[in-house]
Design a protein around this motif. Structure first.
Motif, mmCIF file in Angstrom:
data_model
loop_
_atom_site.group_PDB
_atom_site.id
_atom_site.type_symbol
_atom_site.label_atom_id
_atom_site.label_comp_id
_atom_site.label_asym_id
_atom_site.label_seq_id
_atom_site.Cartn_x
_atom_site.Cartn_y
_atom_site.Cartn_z
ATOM 1 N N GLU A 18 0.950 -1.302 -0.097
ATOM 2 C CA GLU A 18 -0.098 0.039 -0.025
ATOM 3 C C GLU A 18 0.758 1.210 0.106
ATOM 4 O O GLU A 18 0.585 2.333 -0.601
ATOM 5 C CB GLU A 18 -1.089 -0.135 1.181
ATOM 6 N N SER A 19 2.133 1.364 0.494
ATOM 7 C CA SER A 19 2.941 2.709 0.904
ATOM 8 C C SER A 19 3.627 2.824 -0.344
ATOM 9 O O SER A 19 4.510 3.811 -0.619
ATOM 10 C CB SER A 19 3.716 2.212 1.982
ATOM 11 N N HIS A 20 3.595 1.772 -1.743
ATOM 12 C CA HIS A 20 4.548 1.981 -2.831
ATOM 13 C C HIS A 20 4.021 3.321 -3.395
ATOM 14 O O HIS A 20 2.944 3.600 -3.716
ATOM 15 C CB HIS A 20 4.350 0.606 -3.658
#
Length: 313
Positions: A18-20
């Motif tokens: 999700e943080s990409h």
């Protein structure tokens, strides 16, 4: 090919955390393509045009003049005011590359944004039916959707790609209701041709036609063990069928108007039905004896949909 592209998007999105930093852009592109996927499939050369007209307008400065600020203000800055990676800049770069590589390239550019902006709750648009869609249901594993429509067809769709997997032909009037069996191997449908039909979910072959209703079959459903089918009709009856032999095991009388919706309890021991205008009642029946167990009143018009909670209470 376009459906394979959507599958690739799904694979990459599932793999990215999700943080990409690129995940957000990929998710928006995936949503944009899914909106027009059936049009792009028929007209592959419109891929860039459809993508531009949805994505460029998402966060370009010009979009600000086309959307009304919601009551209470924006919960977060609108896309055109956010500083993170801009989708419209990516589309502009693609356009420049395409024009340099293909001097004969031309396309139709939308001069206003789409009514529904990207990053909404809508995940896909499935197109193919030629008349009103009257019924939709997921397969038990969540991988497929079955739909019925006024074009007399039952259609099966792949949830992940949006591809139409099958068109089931046989009904001669509107298909009002369709549902998967609990094992996902069969589909049942009810139609304005007064029949209940059973189909092989994988091959699309018609396995059986149940006749007996004297009016449009408005609703059909399976028992949880897939051994019985229940149907409701505008002949004011609820009927129970053996799913394998097609034998009619019961006719339930009580509604004074058309039966709009039917459903089995999770344990299969009871049937729930909703009556049309003038009846306005929900009725509960004993599956084996056909006895009416309860009548629930309160609605002032047609009861168009009924369903049990998972625990049957």
């Amino acid at each position: 090919m376009i459906f394979d592209l959507v599958k690739d998007f799904a694979f990459v999105l599932n793999a990215l955390p999700e943080s990409h930093p690129r995940r957000r852009i990929l998710k928006l592109l995936d949503e944009a393509i899914r909106r027009d996927i059936h049009f792009i499939n028929r007209h592959p050369t419109t891929l860039f045009q459809c993508t531009w007209n949805t994505c460029w307008w998402y966060d370009c400065p010009d979009a600000a003049g086309h959307y009304v600020e919601p009551e209470g203000g924006w919960k977060e800055p609108p896309p055109w005011e956010q500083r993170r990676g801009k989708l419209f800049k990516m589309l502009a770069a693609w356009r420049s590359q395409k024009e340099r590589g293909d001097h004969g390239f031309f396309w139709l550019r939308a001069l206003r944004p789409p009514p529904l902006p990207l990053d909404s709750a809508q995940r896909a648009v499935l197109r193919g039916h030629e008349e009103s869609v009257t019924s939709v249901a997921y397969s038990p594993d969540g991988r497929c959707i079955v739909s019925g429509a006024g074009d007399k067809t039952v259609r099966v769709w792949d949830v992940n790609s949006g591809a139409m997997l099958a068109v089931l032909l046989g009904h001669t009037r509107t298909t009002f209701s369709a549902a998967f069996s609990s094992d996902g191997r069969r589909i049942v449908s009810g139609s304005g041709d007064h029949t209940v039909r059973v189909w092989d979910a994988n091959s699309g072959a018609m396995l059986a036609v149940f006749r007996g209703h004297e009016g449009d079959v408005l609703s059909v459903n399976w028992s949880s063990d897939a051994t019985r089918i229940v149907s409701g009709s505008d002949d004011k009856t609820v009927r129970v069928w053996d799913a394998n032999s097609g034998a009619m095991s019961a006719i339930l009388h009580g509604h004074s108007a058309n039966v709009c919706s039917v459903s089995f309890s999770p344990d299969g021991q009871r049937i729930l039905s909703g009556g049309g205008y003038g009846d306005n009642a929900i009725r509960i029946w004993d599956t084996d004896s056909g006895a009416e167990l309860a009548v629930l009143r309160g609605h002032e018009r047609d009861v168009t949909s009924v369903s049990y909670s998972p625990d049957g209470r």
